[in-house]
Design a protein around this motif. Structure first.
Motif, short mmCIF file in Angstrom:
data_model
loop_
_atom_site.label_atom_id
_atom_site.label_comp_id
_atom_site.label_asym_id
_atom_site.label_seq_id
_atom_site.Cartn_x
_atom_site.Cartn_y
_atom_site.Cartn_z
N UNK A 73 0.84 -1.20 0.00
CA UNK A 73 0.00 0.00 0.00
C UNK A 73 0.87 1.25 0.00
N UNK A 74 2.06 1.18 0.60
CA UNK A 74 2.90 2.38 0.69
C UNK A 74 3.86 2.48 -0.49
N UNK A 96 -14.96 -0.48 -0.69
CA UNK A 96 -13.67 -0.98 -1.13
C UNK A 96 -12.97 -1.66 0.05
N UNK A 97 -12.71 -2.96 -0.10
CA UNK A 97 -12.00 -3.72 0.92
C UNK A 97 -10.58 -3.92 0.40
N UNK A 98 -9.57 -3.47 1.15
CA UNK A 98 -8.21 -3.59 0.62
C UNK A 98 -7.30 -4.42 1.51
N UNK A 100 -2.86 -5.90 1.54
CA UNK A 100 -1.55 -5.92 0.88
C UNK A 100 -0.87 -7.26 1.15
N UNK A 102 2.36 -7.64 0.97
CA UNK A 102 3.72 -7.36 1.43
C UNK A 102 4.73 -8.18 0.63
N UNK A 107 1.01 -14.55 2.16
CA UNK A 107 0.04 -13.57 2.64
C UNK A 107 -0.99 -13.31 1.54
N UNK A 114 -9.58 -14.54 2.42
CA UNK A 114 -10.40 -13.64 3.23
C UNK A 114 -11.38 -12.87 2.35
N UNK A 118 -15.37 -12.96 2.55
CA UNK A 118 -16.10 -11.72 2.80
C UNK A 118 -17.10 -11.45 1.68
N UNK B 82 -1.79 3.93 6.16
CA UNK B 82 -2.71 2.84 5.80
C UNK B 82 -1.98 1.51 5.75
N UNK B 83 -0.75 1.52 5.26
CA UNK B 83 0.04 0.28 5.24
C UNK B 83 0.23 -0.24 6.67
N UNK B 84 0.49 0.68 7.61
CA UNK B 84 0.66 0.29 9.02
C UNK B 84 -0.63 -0.27 9.61
N UNK B 86 -3.17 -1.65 7.92
CA UNK B 86 -3.51 -2.93 7.28
C UNK B 86 -2.69 -4.05 7.87
N UNK B 87 -1.39 -3.78 8.10
CA UNK B 87 -0.50 -4.83 8.60
C UNK B 87 -1.02 -5.40 9.92
N UNK B 90 -4.76 -7.01 9.55
CA UNK B 90 -4.89 -8.26 8.83
C UNK B 90 -4.27 -9.40 9.63
N UNK B 95 -10.77 -7.23 8.43
CA UNK B 95 -10.79 -6.64 7.09
C UNK B 95 -10.73 -5.13 7.19
N UNK B 96 -10.26 -4.51 6.13
CA UNK B 96 -10.11 -3.06 6.12
C UNK B 96 -10.93 -2.46 4.98
N UNK B 297 3.94 4.94 9.22
CA UNK B 297 3.66 3.52 9.46
C UNK B 297 3.38 3.27 10.94
#
Lengths: 338, 338
Positions: A73-74, A96-98, A100, A102, A107, A114, A118, B82-84, B86-87, B90, B95-96, B297
């Motif tokens: 995402x970053x 919107x379900x997001x 990453x 990584x 993952x 997931x 969902x 957002x990356x932080x 989500x990590x 998840x 879910x996000x 993050x």
């Protein structure tokens, strides 16, 4: 303290109406007058009633939710794509379900599972750098849930995909460097499992071949394209007698160029530089970085529009194989010899 | 073609078990042996059975989904946050659901309503630049759905918030520029409705006052802090006789500094520059930009961890007012006079 959930019975009591009238009114049923519908809606809102999207979606089998799985995402580029997707989907009333991956296929597999559980109405995916096998997506194709890949797309897969012509774009960058006089062009790129990097390497080779320059595997540096890897790669440029460097993204190109300058190389006179993406950083480094304009927001918007059209049965995504977006070579000072 | 949904009855038929055994097996009930549970799980997976997360969540009243509303998804800083988030989420099985207000309070209101109707278990928010009134969040506090603000937080609100000490960080930047000899410091910042920009202006003023330098409103430029606005602002520096510029973000500082150099100003000798955020761009421009390290993050991870702890009833977020993260002044060449 959590309050009690407001039900249609509470609204009905408050308004002196029957629960079934409230229920029909909330759904905009023709048997309830417009005036009463408005009264029910405003009372429901002021009481904090939650329209039961979940229960409704169980009935309709639609959740109005689209899933997106990306490598990171970053990343400047990915954040542009997601912004484009969100803009189009939210205007159309979708959530919107997001998630990453990584850059880790395990993952990615968990994320995809997931998303499936969902009950997303469709899934948008850009692959992790180490994804080889694609069977974790089969459940989507088997159950008829639309699946659309973008940017980092599978080499061979039945699902439709949105990308750019990475080979042609890289061919043009390399050809430009050769036209500027480069003989020894270093190519810094990422994991060759991914189309974006494998295709750029192909384009680089094709341009060398067209100019009758010999390809040398020693001139290809494969790393994770991070800022730090760019700095590490700069140390090798003198020993390789490089007169040009073509990097597969802008952030790695920018850090590599800065370090090369620190090591005493003049840009572009000793060594020319070119990147990829037209990130903000490419315009603000010195010299400004030659790059490929690669429209992240447009890619996101186009992906979302195609999915929506498919969900509305206006187009059939399964009839499409690839959707290619245009790119544009932007020549700047880092490769313009005076 | 969409296949028929697989049910526990299909799995039961395939395995020669009763549907209730399959149902209990899928839930890991002790009355079903481990061996049978594994057989049921693998058969369910190979048949493409979707565990009904939605139906399960209707029963438990939890959706295991957290909503996030941010001003813009395509911002380097926000993509880090957002990356932080989500990590952490998840890893915890959440879910996000994300959306962007595009800096428009009306879209923010719609986004927040959608999140409420999607029954998120909690909501994380960073405010749009023009949000004044906060009543669109009341439905969350009234219904006891946890609400946590981050970065762009309300001035006065009962909900907890995670941010940095913007005033102190800006005070330190300005004090540093004064120590380097600056007398006429221009401050470029954003909409004063937002704490991040209002507090940075306060810190700037406090440092001037501490050094007995006069504050002049003419020295404050308020714009949208975009790359383009940075270029436009550079044109005013000569007329203002600026010897230093403190910009409230790095991307605007980088474009402003580059344009100032193009206009013939030497950095740092004629004019010093400082930004804010420690974006990748700040390290790669020339001269490297003095900035405030502002951990996106970490902010995202901390916000997510606090929400999870609250949802698990390990902490009570409502007892917290503000959570402040540390920042660090990074002095680089753009403000180091030789």
């Amino acid at each position: 303290m959590k309050g009690k959930e407001i039900t249609i019975y509470d609204i009905a009591t408050k308004l002196g109406l029957s629960p079934s009238t409230v229920s029909r009114g909330l759904k905009g049923h023709y048997t309830v007058s417009q005036k009463t519908q408005r009264k029910i809606a405003s009372t429901a809102e002021s009481m904090g009633y939650r329209f039961n999207t979940f229960a409704a979606s169980l009935r309709s089998s639609r959740t109005n939710t689209i899933g997106v799985v990306v490598p990171r995402l970053n990343s400047y580029f990915m954040s542009q794509v997601i912004a484009g997707i969100e803009k189009v989907l939210s205007e159309a009333g979708y959530n919107l379900l997001i998630s990453q991956s990584l850059e880790d296929v395990n993952k990615e597999i968990r994320n995809v599972k997931t998303m499936f559980n969902s009950r997303v109405d469709a899934l948008l995916v850009s692959l992790a750098s180490d994804t080889k096998e694609l069977s974790h997506f089969d459940v989507f194709t088997e159950r008829g849930v639309p699946l659309l890949f973008f940017d980092r797309i599978p080499g061979k897969h039945t699902a439709p995909a949105i990308s750019i012509d990475n080979e042609q774009a890289a061919y043009e960058v390399t050809k430009h460097l050769i036209q500027q006089g480069a003989k020894t062009i270093i190519h810094i790129t990422g994991n060759q499992l991914r189309n974006v990097y494998a295709d750029r390497l192909k384009g680089y080779k094709r341009a060398l071949s067209a100019a009758k320059l010999k390809f040398s595997p020693d001139h290809v540096i494969i790393n994770d394209l991070s800022e730090t890897s760019g700095i590490a790669a700069a140390a090798k440029l003198k020993a390789l007698k490089a007169d040009a460097v073509f990097v597969a993204n802008d952030s790695c190109a920018a850090s590599c160029m800065k370090e090369a300058k620190r090591l005493g190389l003049r840009v572009p006179d000793d060594v020319m530089f070119a990147g990829f993406n037209n990130d903000m950083i490419s315009r603000n480094v010195e010299p400004a970085l030659t790059t490929v304009d690669y429209p992240g927001i447009e890619m996101g918007e186009l992906a979302a529009r195609n999915l929506l059209a498919h969900l509305d049965e206006r187009i059939d995504l399964n009839l499409m194989k690839d959707i290619l977006l245009k790119t544009r070579l932007l020549v700047r000072e880092s490769s313009s010899k005076s």
